[in-house]
Design a protein around this motif. Structure first.
Motif, PDB file in Angstrom:
ATOM      1  N   HIS A 177       0.831  -1.206   0.000  1.00 61.08           N
ATOM      2  CA  HIS A 177       0.000   0.000   0.000  1.00 61.08           C
ATOM      3  C   HIS A 177       0.866   1.257   0.000  1.00 61.08           C
ATOM      4  CE1 HIS A 177      -4.140  -1.449   0.296  1.00 61.08           C
ATOM      5  NE2 HIS A 177      -3.721  -2.400   1.112  1.00 61.08           N
ATOM      6  N   MET A 178       1.953   1.241   0.747  1.00 57.80           N
ATOM      7  CA  MET A 178       2.852   2.388   0.769  1.00 57.80           C
ATOM      8  C   MET A 178       3.461   2.642  -0.599  1.00 57.80           C
ATOM      9  SD  MET A 178       4.721   1.689   4.447  1.00 57.80           S
ATOM     10  CE  MET A 178       5.818   3.107   4.432  1.00 57.80           C
ATOM     11  N   LEU A 179       3.924   1.589  -1.242  1.00 56.23           N
ATOM     12  CA  LEU A 179       4.543   1.753  -2.559  1.00 56.23           C
ATOM     13  C   LEU A 179       3.520   2.198  -3.596  1.00 56.23           C
ATOM     14  CD1 LEU A 179       6.982  -1.307  -2.612  1.00 56.23           C
ATOM     15  CD2 LEU A 179       7.537   1.102  -2.198  1.00 56.23           C
ATOM     16  N   ARG A 180       2.268   1.781  -3.419  1.00 58.77           N
ATOM     17  CA  ARG A 180       1.224   2.228  -4.342  1.00 58.77           C
ATOM     18  C   ARG A 180       1.009   3.735  -4.223  1.00 58.77           C
ATOM     19  NH1 ARG A 180      -4.549   2.522  -4.009  1.00 58.77           N
ATOM     20  NH2 ARG A 180      -4.516   1.617  -1.922  1.00 58.77           N
ATOM     21  N   LEU A 181       0.994   4.235  -2.997  1.00 58.64           N
ATOM     22  CA  LEU A 181       0.859   5.680  -2.800  1.00 58.64           C
ATOM     23  C   LEU A 181       2.090   6.423  -3.313  1.00 58.64           C
ATOM     24  CD1 LEU A 181      -0.712   6.038   0.769  1.00 58.64           C
ATOM     25  CD2 LEU A 181      -1.866   6.017  -1.443  1.00 58.64           C
ATOM     26  N   LEU A 182       3.249   5.842  -3.107  1.00 58.12           N
ATOM     27  CA  LEU A 182       4.496   6.488  -3.532  1.00 58.12           C
ATOM     28  C   LEU A 182       4.660   6.503  -5.049  1.00 58.12           C
ATOM     29  CD1 LEU A 182       6.724   5.011  -0.724  1.00 58.12           C
ATOM     30  CD2 LEU A 182       6.312   7.453  -1.104  1.00 58.12           C
ATOM     31  N   ALA A 183       3.860   5.696  -5.746  1.00 54.14           N
ATOM     32  CA  ALA A 183       3.907   5.691  -7.213  1.00 54.14           C
ATOM     33  C   ALA A 183       3.075   6.816  -7.818  1.00 54.14           C
ATOM     34  CB  ALA A 183       3.423   4.337  -7.741  1.00 54.14           C
ATOM     35  N   ARG A 184       2.367   7.564  -6.990  1.00 54.94           N
ATOM     36  CA  ARG A 184       1.520   8.648  -7.506  1.00 54.94           C
ATOM     37  C   ARG A 184       2.383   9.810  -8.026  1.00 54.94           C
ATOM     38  NH1 ARG A 184      -4.070   9.332  -5.935  1.00 54.94           N
ATOM     39  NH2 ARG A 184      -4.916   7.311  -5.312  1.00 54.94           N
ATOM     40  N   PRO A 185       1.818  10.618  -8.926  1.00 48.50           N
ATOM     41  CA  PRO A 185       2.576  11.691  -9.582  1.00 48.50           C
ATOM     42  C   PRO A 185       3.344  12.639  -8.665  1.00 48.50           C
ATOM     43  CG  PRO A 185       0.489  11.374 -10.712  1.00 48.50           C
ATOM     44  CD  PRO A 185       0.452  10.484  -9.502  1.00 48.50           C
TER      45      PRO A 185
END
Length: 260
Positions: A177-185
């Motif tokens: 979940h953290m990496l998913r958020l960190l992939a945001r623009p």
């Protein structure tokens, strides 16, 4: 998004920050001053979150925490002036977040008058989700998706969610979940040292030690000088990564030998 504001608006918000910081440094009652300044410019919830988060952090570091200047009742029985109520909520709950006081945040939000919780702005809602995630409550995932649906790529809100995931060490799938958020623009340039700090922790949790070291070393290079407390956190994370890597190197050969 923060980057969509006209240049003049950025300058105005910087002036508000500077005035509030000046009052905080002098030991004045900066939350009420800040509320007045934000009211004068008609600040949005995003602008309030951006300014309140910065000023609350610096005031806390200087010994003038919002928790010393506001009473819990000012959050649970808010002012009839919406901007003042929102400002007090942002600085008080935000300071509780910096102190990791998740249960207190949850208690205060539960104590709001009937119907008030449904009318919270997105950033206040995110702080409530932080409290759930920080206590490793999986119900926080539902709230997180709701916040993301409204907040989009508002950086301060994303950081609140990342902080909750980072703190909730027993949450299943927290690293993903953290990496998913960190992939945001907003984080695409990998120029945010705190985001890189969170990335390093997530990758350490997944056993990706080389990538974790790359992230934390980049964070250390990008961290502005003078923030000793955050620097210590980053150095501590680097030590955890190297210890985990060394432990892995020791245990894997032993496990392979036992299988022979």
């Amino acid at each position: 998004m923060t980057g969509d504001r006209p240049p003049g608006r950025h300058a105005l918000l910087d002036q508000v920050r500077a005035k509030a910081r000046s009052v905080a440094v002098s030991g004045g009652r900066w939350p009420s001053i800040l509320a007045g300044l934000l009211g004068e410019i008609g600040a949005t919830w995003q602008e309030s979150a951006d300014v309140c988060g910065d000023v609350a952090w610096q005031a806390r570091a200087g010994g003038h925490s919002a928790l010393l200047l506001l009473e819990p009742e000012q959050i649970t029985r808010p002012s009839t002036e919406p901007v003042t109520a929102r400002t007090y909520r942002h600085v008080y709950l935000g300071t509780l977040r910096y102190d990791f006081r998740c249960r207190t945040i949850e208690t205060l939000l539960h104590a709001l008058p009937d119907g008030a919780a449904d009318e919270l702005d997105c950033y206040s809602h995110a702080l409530g989700v932080f409290a759930l995630l920080g206590q490793s409550r999986t119900t926080g995932y539902v709230g997180m998706e709701q916040v993301l649906g409204e907040a989009g790529d508002h950086v301060k809100t994303l950081h609140v969610l990342l902080h909750g995931l980072w703190l909730g060490h027993r949450l299943p799938g927290r690293e993903e979940h953290m990496l998913r958020l960190l992939a945001r623009p907003p984080f695409a340039a990998r120029a945010d040292p705190i985001a890189l700090f969170r990335e390093a922790a997530a990758r350490r949790g997944l056993g990706q030690h080389h990538r974790a070291l790359e992230a934390i070393d980049r964070a250390l290079d990008l961290l502005p000088p003078g923030d000793a407390a955050v620097h210590a956190d980053l150095v501590r994370e680097r030590s955890l990564i190297t210890a985990a890597h060394d432990w892995q190197r020791l245990t894997i050969p032993a496990a392979e030998a036992n299988q022979r």
